[in-house]
Structures are given as structure tokens and as C-alpha cells.
Design an enzyme around this catalytic site. Structure first.
Site, PDB file in Angstrom:
ATOM      1  N   LYS A 193       0.868  -1.184   0.000  1.00 56.64           N
ATOM      2  CA  LYS A 193       0.000   0.000   0.000  1.00 56.64           C
ATOM      3  C   LYS A 193       0.901   1.229   0.000  1.00 56.64           C
ATOM      4  O   LYS A 193       1.677   1.450   0.907  1.00 56.64           O
ATOM      5  CB  LYS A 193      -0.937   0.052   1.201  1.00 56.64           C
ATOM      6  CG  LYS A 193      -2.056   1.043   0.897  1.00 56.64           C
ATOM      7  CD  LYS A 193      -2.628   1.829   2.042  1.00 56.64           C
ATOM      8  CE  LYS A 193      -1.772   2.735   2.817  1.00 56.64           C
ATOM      9  NZ  LYS A 193      -1.503   4.058   2.197  1.00 56.64           N
ATOM     10  N   GLY A 246       7.000   4.596   8.401  1.00 59.40           N
ATOM     11  CA  GLY A 246       6.200   5.804   8.570  1.00 59.40           C
ATOM     12  C   GLY A 246       6.355   6.361   9.966  1.00 59.40           C
ATOM     13  O   GLY A 246       7.417   6.200  10.591  1.00 59.40           O
ATOM     14  N   THR A 248       6.012   7.053  13.995  1.00 58.41           N
ATOM     15  CA  THR A 248       6.077   6.208  15.188  1.00 58.41           C
ATOM     16  C   THR A 248       4.660   5.957  15.712  1.00 58.41           C
ATOM     17  O   THR A 248       4.335   4.846  16.152  1.00 58.41           O
ATOM     18  CB  THR A 248       6.954   6.891  16.248  1.00 58.41           C
ATOM     19  OG1 THR A 248       8.258   7.042  15.672  1.00 58.41           O
ATOM     20  CG2 THR A 248       7.067   6.067  17.517  1.00 58.41           C
ATOM     21  N   GLY A 251       3.165   3.287  13.732  1.00 56.30           N
ATOM     22  CA  GLY A 251       3.922   2.071  14.060  1.00 56.30           C
ATOM     23  C   GLY A 251       3.376   1.412  15.323  1.00 56.30           C
ATOM     24  O   GLY A 251       3.148   0.197  15.373  1.00 56.30           O
ATOM     25  N   GLU A 269       9.902   0.578  10.512  1.00 50.18           N
ATOM     26  CA  GLU A 269      10.972   1.565  10.356  1.00 50.18           C
ATOM     27  C   GLU A 269      10.314   2.915  10.578  1.00 50.18           C
ATOM     28  O   GLU A 269       9.518   3.361   9.757  1.00 50.18           O
ATOM     29  CB  GLU A 269      11.595   1.427   8.962  1.00 50.18           C
ATOM     30  CG  GLU A 269      12.990   1.974   8.893  1.00 50.18           C
ATOM     31  CD  GLU A 269      13.004   3.392   8.375  1.00 50.18           C
ATOM     32  OE1 GLU A 269      12.987   4.311   9.234  1.00 50.18           O
ATOM     33  OE2 GLU A 269      13.002   3.573   7.155  1.00 50.18           O
ATOM     34  N   CYS A 303      13.766  10.183   7.517  1.00 49.42           N
ATOM     35  CA  CYS A 303      13.615   9.641   8.867  1.00 49.42           C
ATOM     36  C   CYS A 303      14.931   9.745   9.626  1.00 49.42           C
ATOM     37  O   CYS A 303      14.955   9.861  10.836  1.00 49.42           O
ATOM     38  CB  CYS A 303      13.125   8.206   8.811  1.00 49.42           C
ATOM     39  SG  CYS A 303      13.976   7.227   7.600  1.00 49.42           S
ATOM     40  N   GLU A 400      10.236  14.913  16.130  1.00 47.78           N
ATOM     41  CA  GLU A 400      10.594  14.840  14.713  1.00 47.78           C
ATOM     42  C   GLU A 400       9.832  15.932  13.956  1.00 47.78           C
ATOM     43  O   GLU A 400       8.608  15.983  13.983  1.00 47.78           O
ATOM     44  CB  GLU A 400      10.207  13.462  14.171  1.00 47.78           C
ATOM     45  CG  GLU A 400      10.575  13.288  12.714  1.00 47.78           C
ATOM     46  CD  GLU A 400      10.384  11.856  12.226  1.00 47.78           C
ATOM     47  OE1 GLU A 400       9.272  11.317  12.365  1.00 47.78           O
ATOM     48  OE2 GLU A 400      11.358  11.292  11.700  1.00 47.78           O
TER      49      GLU A 400
HETATM   50  P1  NAI Z   1       1.939   7.992   8.464  1.00 55.74           P
HETATM   51  O1  NAI Z   1       2.706   7.125   9.387  1.00 55.74           O
HETATM   52  O2  NAI Z   1       0.513   8.305   8.804  1.00 55.74           O
HETATM   53  O3  NAI Z   1       1.932   7.349   6.989  1.00 55.74           O
HETATM   54  C1  NAI Z   1       2.835   6.392   6.504  1.00 55.74           C
HETATM   55  C2  NAI Z   1       2.084   5.287   5.793  1.00 55.74           C
HETATM   56  O4  NAI Z   1       1.227   4.622   6.718  1.00 55.74           O
HETATM   57  C3  NAI Z   1       1.156   5.772   4.672  1.00 55.74           C
HETATM   58  O5  NAI Z   1       1.137   4.807   3.656  1.00 55.74           O
HETATM   59  C4  NAI Z   1      -0.192   5.835   5.361  1.00 55.74           C
HETATM   60  O6  NAI Z   1      -1.281   5.736   4.486  1.00 55.74           O
HETATM   61  C5  NAI Z   1      -0.114   4.621   6.255  1.00 55.74           C
HETATM   62  N1  NAI Z   1      -1.007   4.638   7.424  1.00 55.74           N
HETATM   63  C6  NAI Z   1      -1.477   5.717   8.106  1.00 55.74           C
HETATM   64  N2  NAI Z   1      -2.276   5.313   9.100  1.00 55.74           N
HETATM   65  C7  NAI Z   1      -2.334   3.968   9.068  1.00 55.74           C
HETATM   66  C8  NAI Z   1      -3.006   2.971   9.837  1.00 55.74           C
HETATM   67  N3  NAI Z   1      -3.776   3.282  10.866  1.00 55.74           N
HETATM   68  N4  NAI Z   1      -2.808   1.671   9.519  1.00 55.74           N
HETATM   69  C9  NAI Z   1      -1.998   1.323   8.500  1.00 55.74           C
HETATM   70  N5  NAI Z   1      -1.362   2.217   7.728  1.00 55.74           N
HETATM   71  C10 NAI Z   1      -1.522   3.521   8.001  1.00 55.74           C
HETATM   72  O7  NAI Z   1       2.744   9.340   8.269  1.00 55.74           O
HETATM   73  P2  NAI Z   1       2.192  10.751   7.723  1.00 55.74           P
HETATM   74  O8  NAI Z   1       0.877  11.042   8.383  1.00 55.74           O
HETATM   75  O9  NAI Z   1       2.256  10.734   6.264  1.00 55.74           O
HETATM   76  O10 NAI Z   1       3.304  11.735   8.297  1.00 55.74           O
HETATM   77  C11 NAI Z   1       3.267  12.124   9.673  1.00 55.74           C
HETATM   78  C12 NAI Z   1       4.663  12.171  10.233  1.00 55.74           C
HETATM   79  O11 NAI Z   1       5.221  10.874  10.246  1.00 55.74           O
HETATM   80  C13 NAI Z   1       5.659  12.998   9.447  1.00 55.74           C
HETATM   81  O12 NAI Z   1       5.570  14.348   9.762  1.00 55.74           O
HETATM   82  C14 NAI Z   1       6.948  12.405   9.902  1.00 55.74           C
HETATM   83  O13 NAI Z   1       7.329  12.940  11.140  1.00 55.74           O
HETATM   84  C15 NAI Z   1       6.621  10.936  10.082  1.00 55.74           C
HETATM   85  N6  NAI Z   1       7.007  10.125   8.904  1.00 55.74           N
HETATM   86  C16 NAI Z   1       8.121   9.349   8.989  1.00 55.74           C
HETATM   87  C17 NAI Z   1       8.564   8.642   7.899  1.00 55.74           C
HETATM   88  C18 NAI Z   1       9.790   7.799   7.950  1.00 55.74           C
HETATM   89  O14 NAI Z   1      10.422   7.610   6.929  1.00 55.74           O
HETATM   90  N7  NAI Z   1      10.139   7.228   9.073  1.00 55.74           N
HETATM   91  C19 NAI Z   1       7.878   8.717   6.617  1.00 55.74           C
HETATM   92  C20 NAI Z   1       6.675   9.508   6.630  1.00 55.74           C
HETATM   93  C21 NAI Z   1       6.298  10.189   7.741  1.00 55.74           C
END
Ligand code: NAI
Ligand code: MG
Length: 502
Positions: A193, A246, A248, A251, A269, A303, A400
């Protein structure tokens, strides 16, 4: 920061692409969503709609997982010779490489990152990762074990099964490859996804995978939102393993909910607040350039971004006085302008969040050296921002930010800086600039982080494991370590004739 000349020389003129693929890739075919719903993806530089894509929800997840399950349980993928799987993966890597320009443009259009950088960094990393794992396909094997008694015992390393892989928007194509590489090499099947902000490059890469010859159902790619498609995938009873990159926050959510129906294997991660340390023996100009690259690369949306910059007190004043000069020269602009060094943030949500952190830095008393505002009033641009005199307990030193905001902190001794660097819930990465070997060894050994960069930063390679200590994640991606999460070890014990040699 990459120099303007370098970007120009590498990229020349860029022609934005018009995306063509908008459907979901399920069981080897591009299809519409069951609900018929779509969502729009936007160009972060112009805020204009690029295109509508099909939106997966739990019904599409169900279809894709069932296709992946069937491909795993009954299809040819697991049954073919391991080297044959390798051939398909090499072909896949070659096709991605051949389409580097197109994919770099697509990535830049959807994410906002400079196309020149996508061309020299993101897409080559995709190729590197797929090729690296293609090479592993026929090198994964078990051991023979000298057990007691008249038995012949050995282990086999078998694929874990159907994988649900959820990826973010900051490196959409590279994150796809980091997930696909080890899953495919071990003989798993997968449902990916993509992030709702950046669905486009994965669809084209999925099409190239079909051209490379993966059997139907081995790779399924869904565009959709987290709380609907993402959650349905993470909880699905026919998924054996979830891999997530994505926030924390999500996660933690996946850790809590993925075990609703079965005991899935989970790798995560997540975020970071990586410390980058500049010793008093460092060359100051090099250290300034290095530490700004460590944070500003990819618009600060990494990240592993070196977001807490600890500078030794002996060079602190000089460092801080000069730090702003370089950041001020950054060319901010449209991702397809070859002069652009920093593009927009991915969307309004990130822009708002980053500006909120900047306000908190000002309010809590950090010294703003440069930046501090939105750039322009169209597109999600943020000025490269540097705060000095940041204290450990300030919000900008703890959370972050995921944007171009660098916090500089002062330190005195090696022991002190190791302790302060480790005083974080995160442990993804760390950096160190020094010319002293003793410092390099003592500090890198003392830091609780998954990757420590010495006199470099953001060096990613498929062969080098990547992942976090503490709240930055579970498990490792890339390298041999990355394979482990996609394998189940099976022990076979065979009774042998009592009079045979052991
Ligand atoms: P997010 O963690 O919500 O999104 C990442 C992925 O998870 C996307 O594909 C999203 O659709 C999916 N996702 C969201 N909620 C989910 C759920 N309940 N169950 C399963 N999958 C789900 O991150 P977002 O909202 O895009 O960004 C928020 C913050 O997260 C950023 O400001 C940043 O601090 C951090 N982040 C960290 C990343 C990394 O590489 N470690 C990458 C993206 C965001
Ligand atoms: Mg979110």
C-alpha cells in the site's frame, strides 16, 4: 547541499511526464477499485491536481491479499528454481534503470523533490536494491546440525508467506524497492500500500514488474489511505508479515492491531531525532556543509535527518556565525527547474506542522539564525531554517519535525555529548564530524543508533542494514539482515540407520 553546477551538469533540462497509470495492480492486472472511488494527487509546487487514482479500501485489500495468497500457496513463484527468480528480479532492475528519467520525473512531480536529485539518488537506489536482492535469491540456505542420536538434522530457510507492506511518501520509489527486494528474493508474495500523497511512481514500477515477468499475484500495488486500506492490510488474517515505514504513532498502532486475527511477523521503520556531532578538531567549512546536507536533504523529510546538531563549545561561536550563510544561498523552487536545490514539502499538512514547530522554537527561546517562514504563497515551500542555542528540553530538540529546520546545541565533553545524544526515545541514526580516530571510535560505539555516519551522512546502500534502536523501529531493512524478516527457519530431522555414520 548539492551544488547548482552539479545539478545542472547531471540533469540538464527536465521534461515533466504525464502520468498514465491510475488503477490498482491486483493479480497481474490494472483494475478499478471495487467501490469505484478515486482520490486526487497534487503537485506540491503548484498545489494543482495532477490526476485522480483509484482508491483501495478493505474490499480491494481483500482481493489483493487473496491473489497474493493464491500466488504463494499454489503459484509457480515458490516452485521455480531460485536462480530463475533471480533472473526475473535482474530483468526488473534493468527495466527500472532503463526508465530512470521517466521515473525520476514522476517521483518529482508527485513528491516535489528536485527531479535532478530523484535521478541521481532515488531511482539508482531502487535499481541498486533490486539488483542486490536478485543476487541473494540462490544464496539463501540452511545448515546441517550435528544432533544427538541416530538422526540427520538440517535447517531450511523458507519464505514467510504473504507480506503486507505499507510505505511512506518521502522516498516513494526507494521505499517500494526496500520492501519488494527482500520479499521477492526469499520467494514471498506481497501487497504494497503506497502513501496517499505519492501513488504514481509505484504504479509505473508495478507495470515494469509485470513486463519483467513476475507471475500474477506476486506483486500487488494499492493506492489508498492509511486508516482504510492500510489498516485492513495490517490486520488481514491471510497476511503473514507486515512491514511498515512511517510515523512512530502509526507504528505503535500497527503493533497493537496487526495481531487481531493472527500472529503476524512485524517490522517497523519509524521516526527519528538523530544527533549529529561536530568535534572541535573538525574542519569548520566541511562540518557546516556536511551538517546542512544531513538535515536539508530531501527538504528535511528523511527519517534519519541529522536534526539535533551538537557543536563543540570551542568552535561553537564561529560555527553558528557562519552556519546561516550557506543555508541562505539555497535555491528554493519548482522541482523541474534544474537550478532548484530545495523543493516544496509534500503537502499542506506537513507545511502547517513544520511552521508550528518553528513557532514553538521561537516561543521557547531558541535563537533563529535564518529562515523561519513559509517561502512564497503558492506551493508548500519552507525557508531553510536554523535555530542556535537550542536546549535539550525544547520541543524542536525532542520531536521529529520532518522539514528543513535545523537545531544547533552546544556541548563541552565527549561523555556529555554521548549521554545527551542518547537521551531520546528515538535511535535511528547519528552522525559525527571529526578528524580524531579515538573520538570516532569512542563516540560511534557509545551512540545508541541503528546507523552512525562518520564524516559523511545519508549514505544509503542496499548492502548496508538500516533500521532503528528504541522507538525508531523493529528489525532491519537492506543487507543480509533485511532478508531475515522474510524467512522462516524450518528444522528437518530424519531418522537415519543406527549403523550409519553421523
Ligand atoms: P503515516 O505514518 O501516517 O503514513 C505512513 C504510511 O502509513 C502511509 O502509507 C499511510 O497511508 C499509512 N497509514 C497511516 N495510518 C495507518 C493505519 N492506521 N494503519 C496502517 N497504515 C496507516 O505518516 P504521515 O501522516 O504521512 O506523516 C506524519 C509524520 O510521520 C511525518 O511528519 C513524519 O514525522 C513521520 N514520517 C516518517 C517517515 C519515515 O520515513 N520514518 C515517513 C513519513 C512520515
Ligand atoms: Mg498519518
Amino acid at each position: 547541499m548539492l551544488s547548482k553546477q552539479f545539478i545542472k551538469r547531471t540533469f540538464g533540462t527536465a521534461i515533466p511526464v504525464q502520468p498514465r497509470l491510475t488503477q490498482l495492480l491486483i493479480d497481474g492486472k490494472f483494475v478499478n477499485s471495487v467501490s469505484g472511488k478515486t482520490f486526487d494527487t497534487f503537485n506540491p509546487s503548484t498545489e494543482e491536481k495532477i490526476i485522480s487514482v483509484q482508491e483501495a479500501d478493505k474490499h480491494d485489500v481483500d482481493k489483493a491479499v487473496n491473489a497474493a495468497r493464491k500466488a504463494f500457496d499454489e503459484g509457480p513463484w515458490r516452485r521455480m528454481a531460485a536462480s530463475e527468480r533471480g533472473k526475473i528480479m535482474y530483468r526488473f532492475a534493468d527495466l527500472v534503470e532503463k526508465h530512470t528519467d521517466e521515473l525520476a520525473n514522476l517521483e518529482a512531480l508527485d513528491n516535489g523533490k528536485p527531479a535532478a536529485i530523484a535521478k541521481i539518488a532515488d531511482i539508482p537506489l531502487v535499481v541498486n536494491t533490486l539488483r542486490y536482492y536478485a543476487g541473494w535469491t540462490d544464496k539463501i540456505h540452511g545448515k546441517t546440525i550435528p544432533v544427538n542420536g541416530p538422526y540427520f538434522a538440517y535447517t531450511k530457510e523458507e519464505p514467510v508467506g504473504v507480506c503486507g507492506q505499507i510505505i511512506p511518501w518521502n522516498f516513494p520509489a526507494a521505499m517500494l524497492a526496500w520492501k519488494l527486494g527482500p520479499a521477492l528474493a526469499t520467494g514471498c508474495t506481497t501487497v504494497v500500500k503506497t502513501a496517499e500523497q505519492t501513488p504514481l511512481s509505484a504504479l509505473r514500477i508495478g507495470e515494469l514488474a509485470m513486463e519483467a515477468g513476475f507471475p500474477n499475484g506476486v506483486i500487488n500495488i494499492l493506492s489508498g489511505y492509511g486508516p482504510t486500506a492500510g489498516q485492513a492490510l495490517a490486520q488481514h488474517h491471510l497476511v503473514d508479515k507486515v512491514a511498515f515505514t512511517g510515523s512512530t504513532e502509526v507504528g505503535y498502532e500497527i503493533m497493537k492491531t496487526a495481531h487481531k486475527h493472527n500472529l503476524k511477523r512485524i517490522t517497523l521503520e519509524l521516526g527519528g531525532k538523530s544527533a549529529n556531532i561536530v568535534m572541535d578538531d573538525a574542519d569548520i567549512d566541511f562540518a557546516i556543509a556536511q551538517s546542512q546536507f544531513a538535515l536539508f536533504f530531501n527538504q528535511g523529510q528523511c527519517c534519519i535527518a541529522g536534526s539535533r546538531l551538537f557543536v563543540h563549545e570551542k568552535i561553537y561561536d564561529t560555527f553558528v556565525n557562519r552556519a546561516a550563510e550557506l543555508a541562505k544561498k539555497t535555491v528554493i523552487g519548482n522541482q523541474f527547474d534544474p537550478n532548484t536545490q530545495q523543493g516544496p514539502q509534500v503537502n499542506q499538512e506537513q507545511l502547517t506542522k513544520i511552521l508550528g514547530f518553528i513557532e514553538s522554537g521561537k516561543k521557547e527561546g531558541a535563537k533563529l539564525l535564518t529562515g523561519g517562514k513559509r517561502h512564497g504563497n503558492k506551493g508548500f515551500f519552507v525557508e531553510p531554517t536554523i535555530f542556535a542555542d537550542v536546549q535539550d528540553n525544547m520541543t524542536i530538540a525532542k520531536e521529529e519535525i520532518f522539514g528543513p529546520v535545523l537545531s544547533i546545541l552546544k556541548f563541552k565533553t565527549v561523555d556529555e555529548v554521548i549521554q545527551r545524544a542518547n537521551n531520546s526515545a528515538y535511535g535511528l541514526g547519528a552522525g559525527l564530524v571529526t578528524n580524531n580516530m579515538d573520538n570516532a571510535i569512542k563516540i560511534s560505539n557509545g551512540l545508541r543508533a541503528g546507523t552512525v555516519y562518520v564524516n559523511c551522512y545519508d549514505v544509503f546502500d542496499a548492502a548496508a542494514p538500516f533500521g532503528g534502536f528504541k522507538d525508531s523501529g523493529l528489525g532491519r531493512e537492506l543487507g543480509e539482515a533485511g532478508l531475515r524478516n522474510y524467512l522462516e527457519s524450518k528444522t528437518v530431522i530424519i531418522k537415519r540407520p543406527d549403523d550409519s555414520l553421523p
